[in-house]
Design a protein around this motif. Structure first.
Motif, PDB file in Angstrom:
ATOM      1  N   SER A 105      40.072 -27.472  14.202  1.00  0.00           N
ATOM      2  CA  SER A 105      40.422 -26.766  15.437  1.00  0.00           C
ATOM      3  C   SER A 105      39.144 -26.155  15.983  1.00  0.00           C
ATOM      4  CB  SER A 105      41.488 -25.696  15.189  1.00  0.00           C
ATOM      5  OG  SER A 105      41.000 -24.705  14.324  1.00  0.00           O
ATOM      6  N   THR A 151      38.023 -23.581  19.021  1.00  0.00           N
ATOM      7  CA  THR A 151      38.459 -22.632  20.041  1.00  0.00           C
ATOM      8  C   THR A 151      37.268 -22.224  20.890  1.00  0.00           C
ATOM      9  OG1 THR A 151      40.203 -21.789  18.602  1.00  0.00           O
ATOM     10  CG2 THR A 151      39.560 -20.397  20.454  1.00  0.00           C
ATOM     11  N   THR A 188      42.311 -23.810  22.559  1.00  0.00           N
ATOM     12  CA  THR A 188      42.087 -24.343  21.221  1.00  0.00           C
ATOM     13  C   THR A 188      42.437 -25.821  21.215  1.00  0.00           C
ATOM     14  OG1 THR A 188      42.536 -22.240  20.146  1.00  0.00           O
ATOM     15  CG2 THR A 188      42.729 -24.212  18.782  1.00  0.00           C
TER      16      THR A 188
END
Length: 147
Positions: free
Chosen positions: A107, A109, A114
């Motif tokens: 992930s 962000t 995100t």
């Protein structure tokens, strides 16, 4: 009979003489890579790639970029460090005595968005260190960037 013994000895030697342990060495490489990305250490990120260059796939057609081109990409103002970064569910496979396959996701962000990404890398020993020779990143299907 002698040939069979020599062949068996060579096979046993190959089975016990790994140059890299993907379970520990690649895991540590990826942990440190995440730290480099999170800190925005452009030089350290670029240095994780092979001196011979690396393949890149995913957002653009396949390319093979030189080490210098990879360094320039990370030095560019277009590359921005994530506000938050985390590997997700990485798996490691030994594909040869000096090469590891890494498969999973991450992930990334940036601001309020995100992105959930699929990730694949091939790491190979180069001058006693693992280096990226192939990297593939794609947004996960059904998981668009979120606000």
């Amino acid at each position: 009979m002698l040939i069979v013994l020599i062949a068996a000895g060579l096979a046993a030697n190959q089975a016990t003489s790994k140059l890299v342990d993907c379970g520990s060495d690649a895991t540590e490489f990826m942990r440190a890579y995440a730290s480099d990305l999170s800190r925005g250490d452009r030089g350290a990120v670029a240095a994780r790639y092979s001196a011979l260059g690396a393949y890149s796939l995913g957002f653009t057609p396949k390319s093979r970029d030189s080490f210098d081109a990879i360094g320039k990409r990370y030095a560019s103002p277009e590359w921005q460090k994530p506000d938050k970064f985390a590997w997700q569910d990485l798996s490691y496979e030994q594909i040869s005595p000096d090469t590891c396959l890494v498969v999973g996701g991450f992930s990334w962000t940036a601001g309020s968005r995100t992105a959930q990404m699929a990730y694949t890398a091939v790491l190979r020993v180069e001058n006693n260190n693992l280096r990226i020779i192939l990297e593939h990143e794609n947004m996960l299907a059904g998981s668009p960037a979120q606000k």
